[in-house]
Design an enzyme around this catalytic site. Sequence first.
Site, PDB file in Angstrom:
ATOM      1  N   THR A 156     -40.270  25.886 -11.133  1.00 25.63           N
ATOM      2  CA  THR A 156     -40.561  24.551 -10.618  1.00 25.63           C
ATOM      3  C   THR A 156     -40.801  23.716 -11.871  1.00 25.63           C
ATOM      4  O   THR A 156     -41.331  24.226 -12.867  1.00 25.63           O
ATOM      5  CB  THR A 156     -41.816  24.529  -9.708  1.00 25.63           C
ATOM      6  OG1 THR A 156     -42.944  24.972 -10.458  1.00 25.63           O
ATOM      7  CG2 THR A 156     -41.664  25.407  -8.483  1.00 25.63           C
ATOM      8  N   HIS A 157     -40.373  22.495 -11.847  1.00 28.24           N
ATOM      9  CA  HIS A 157     -40.444  21.625 -13.046  1.00 28.24           C
ATOM     10  C   HIS A 157     -39.700  22.235 -14.227  1.00 28.24           C
ATOM     11  O   HIS A 157     -40.017  21.948 -15.377  1.00 28.24           O
ATOM     12  CB  HIS A 157     -41.895  21.338 -13.453  1.00 28.24           C
ATOM     13  CG  HIS A 157     -42.788  21.009 -12.307  1.00 28.24           C
ATOM     14  ND1 HIS A 157     -42.964  19.723 -11.839  1.00 28.24           N
ATOM     15  CD2 HIS A 157     -43.536  21.806 -11.500  1.00 28.24           C
ATOM     16  CE1 HIS A 157     -43.798  19.737 -10.810  1.00 28.24           C
ATOM     17  NE2 HIS A 157     -44.144  20.983 -10.580  1.00 28.24           N
TER      18      HIS A 157
ATOM     19  N   SER B 234       0.837  -1.201   0.000  1.00 28.30           N
ATOM     20  CA  SER B 234       0.000   0.000   0.000  1.00 28.30           C
ATOM     21  C   SER B 234       0.873   1.252   0.000  1.00 28.30           C
ATOM     22  O   SER B 234       0.368   2.365  -0.060  1.00 28.30           O
ATOM     23  CB  SER B 234      -0.925   0.013   1.218  1.00 28.30           C
ATOM     24  OG  SER B 234      -0.171  -0.089   2.410  1.00 28.30           O
TER      25      SER B 234
ATOM     26  N   ASN C  60     -17.427  26.549 -24.144  1.00 30.83           N
ATOM     27  CA  ASN C  60     -18.165  25.539 -23.384  1.00 30.83           C
ATOM     28  C   ASN C  60     -17.978  25.652 -21.870  1.00 30.83           C
ATOM     29  O   ASN C  60     -16.882  25.961 -21.406  1.00 30.83           O
ATOM     30  CB  ASN C  60     -17.717  24.141 -23.830  1.00 30.83           C
ATOM     31  CG  ASN C  60     -18.022  23.881 -25.291  1.00 30.83           C
ATOM     32  OD1 ASN C  60     -19.031  24.366 -25.809  1.00 30.83           O
ATOM     33  ND2 ASN C  60     -17.146  23.158 -25.954  1.00 30.83           N
TER      34      ASN C  60
ATOM     35  N   TYR D 226      -9.563  -6.027  13.238  1.00 28.23           N
ATOM     36  CA  TYR D 226      -8.931  -5.566  11.997  1.00 28.23           C
ATOM     37  C   TYR D 226      -8.860  -6.691  10.970  1.00 28.23           C
ATOM     38  O   TYR D 226      -8.540  -7.833  11.290  1.00 28.23           O
ATOM     39  CB  TYR D 226      -7.498  -5.060  12.280  1.00 28.23           C
ATOM     40  CG  TYR D 226      -6.781  -4.658  11.005  1.00 28.23           C
ATOM     41  CD1 TYR D 226      -6.919  -3.376  10.482  1.00 28.23           C
ATOM     42  CD2 TYR D 226      -6.013  -5.574  10.284  1.00 28.23           C
ATOM     43  CE1 TYR D 226      -6.295  -3.013   9.297  1.00 28.23           C
ATOM     44  CE2 TYR D 226      -5.388  -5.217   9.095  1.00 28.23           C
ATOM     45  CZ  TYR D 226      -5.546  -3.934   8.611  1.00 28.23           C
ATOM     46  OH  TYR D 226      -4.943  -3.580   7.438  1.00 28.23           O
TER      47      TYR D 226
ATOM     48  N   LYS E 253     -17.546  27.856 -30.552  1.00 28.49           N
ATOM     49  CA  LYS E 253     -17.931  27.301 -29.256  1.00 28.49           C
ATOM     50  C   LYS E 253     -17.153  27.849 -28.073  1.00 28.49           C
ATOM     51  O   LYS E 253     -15.958  28.063 -28.136  1.00 28.49           O
ATOM     52  CB  LYS E 253     -17.772  25.769 -29.264  1.00 28.49           C
ATOM     53  CG  LYS E 253     -18.741  25.014 -30.135  1.00 28.49           C
ATOM     54  CD  LYS E 253     -20.197  25.230 -29.749  1.00 28.49           C
ATOM     55  CE  LYS E 253     -20.565  24.521 -28.472  1.00 28.49           C
ATOM     56  NZ  LYS E 253     -20.541  23.062 -28.619  1.00 28.49           N
TER      57      LYS E 253
ATOM     58  N   SER F 140     -13.915  24.373 -28.620  1.00 34.29           N
ATOM     59  CA  SER F 140     -14.054  23.128 -29.366  1.00 34.29           C
ATOM     60  C   SER F 140     -12.957  23.065 -30.424  1.00 34.29           C
ATOM     61  O   SER F 140     -12.564  24.084 -30.986  1.00 34.29           O
ATOM     62  CB  SER F 140     -15.435  23.091 -30.028  1.00 34.29           C
ATOM     63  OG  SER F 140     -15.417  22.255 -31.169  1.00 34.29           O
TER      64      SER F 140
ATOM     65  N   GLU G  81     -19.409  21.240 -15.982  1.00 36.19           N
ATOM     66  CA  GLU G  81     -19.693  19.886 -16.480  1.00 36.19           C
ATOM     67  C   GLU G  81     -18.788  18.852 -15.817  1.00 36.19           C
ATOM     68  O   GLU G  81     -19.235  17.758 -15.440  1.00 36.19           O
ATOM     69  CB  GLU G  81     -19.507  19.827 -17.999  1.00 36.19           C
ATOM     70  CG  GLU G  81     -20.642  20.491 -18.754  1.00 36.19           C
ATOM     71  CD  GLU G  81     -20.363  20.605 -20.247  1.00 36.19           C
ATOM     72  OE1 GLU G  81     -21.304  20.863 -20.988  1.00 36.19           O
ATOM     73  OE2 GLU G  81     -19.208  20.446 -20.672  1.00 36.19           O
TER      74      GLU G  81
END
Length: 462
Positions: A160-161, A28, A290, A322, A288, A282, A295
């Site tokens: 709303t919605h 590890s 973006n 453990y 573009k 892009s 995102e």
Amino acid sequence: MTSKNTEKPWGGRFTTPTDEFVEQFTESVSYDQRLAHYDIMGSIAHVTMLAKVGVISKKESIQIISALKKIELDINAGKFQWQTSLEDVHMNIETALVARIGDVGKKLHTGRSRNDQIATDIRLYLRSEIDLVCVQINAVLKALLELASEHASTIMPGFTHLQSAQPVTFGHHLLAWAEMLLRDRSRLLDCRKRLNLLPLGSAALAGTSYPIDRKMVAEALGFDGVTQNSLDSVSDRDFAIEFTAAASLIMMHLSRFSEELVIWMSQASGFIDLGDAWCTGSSIMPQKKNPDIPELVRGKTGRVYGDLTALLTLMKAQPLAYNRDNQEDKESLFDAVDTVKMCLIAYAGLIPTITVNRETMYKAAAAGFATATDLADYLVVNGLAFRDAHEVVGKTVQYAIQNNKDLPSLTLRELQKFSKVIKEDVYAVLELEGSVSARDHIGGTAPKQVKAAIKRLKKQIK
Ligand code: ARG
């Protein structure tokens, strides 16, 4: 190639060397070396205590501590040779210690086990990461408050919605995110409280027969106290799960916010723009720009949920105490910590670049019959029952749609066709400004309330 077990701290019982695959499979150190600072911190506190209670001499403790400090300097300078064959951060550091000061170094591990050692390391690490994440949440909150105060009376459609519902102020909308982040911060602080107890002294699982002073070690390491059951202390990782759950909620909030930024920046909405330096382009479409940052934050949310699921699943079938399964806690936890920190940094940087297209927002709020509820409330104030008022306004909206008008541009005569109680003063409630200003109570969208909320929130991020 196999390495000799004689090099391993646990080599005594073994006759054949460890298979090379097994070394790779069980190691590890490639990722837990990031705990080195906390490992050494814990070791120094442990050794100081061992000397205080007389298990080792003062001189020995000084030798060990000074060597540990030098090892840490080497690690920080990138000069330390991490060895996979030594499995983990603990055995790497201990072996280096013995290499430096000889047999005295072998006394460090008296009265402890890697099981309580790792439980201590993770708690120390996570405690300090929680403090950093809280600082970063504060930075995002500060950016939100600044933007909100600029837009305390900027009008936008509330949804709303995802349908225009009622006008709200943009400042009020931003403060909704601030409230969520404040709760996120309090969840982290709550988690910090529970994890800030010292497991060291639990040793492998049952405690130790040495006359240790756990409270002394706890105090030296800034813990609020000591854990109360050795079996629990070395085995449970609920604190890591709690953190990752809190991190998941932070990500969920940031992801929802991201979704809004992406929608608002779309040509279809056109409410906001994000700074050029915080967007990307892009490779094929020259026009573009973006919103990749929100995102990516939205995308990274899945990683942190995955980390949470991994940790919950890791623990679900472990008998006391453990088990080596626990070694698998680290990568998920580290990933959750790293991801949430990066995303908060992203948001603290992104928010100040938001520019608002007030006119587009205003028009959108006006277009959606957003003051229809205000008209219904007006009718109620003037004697109608709410259900009747609802019906009247429904018909009025239908008429406006057919005649391609919005509510404030209907004439008084047109309005009175639907209800005789409507008078000239109706226009004060049909205008968007009147509508938002009327919602003037704690939690309401009125500019006055937004300003008051900003004042209150500012006090909470100091
Ligand atoms: N690397 C181990 C972990 O992360 C440390 C504890 C090892 N203990 C043991 N008995 N093998 O959990």
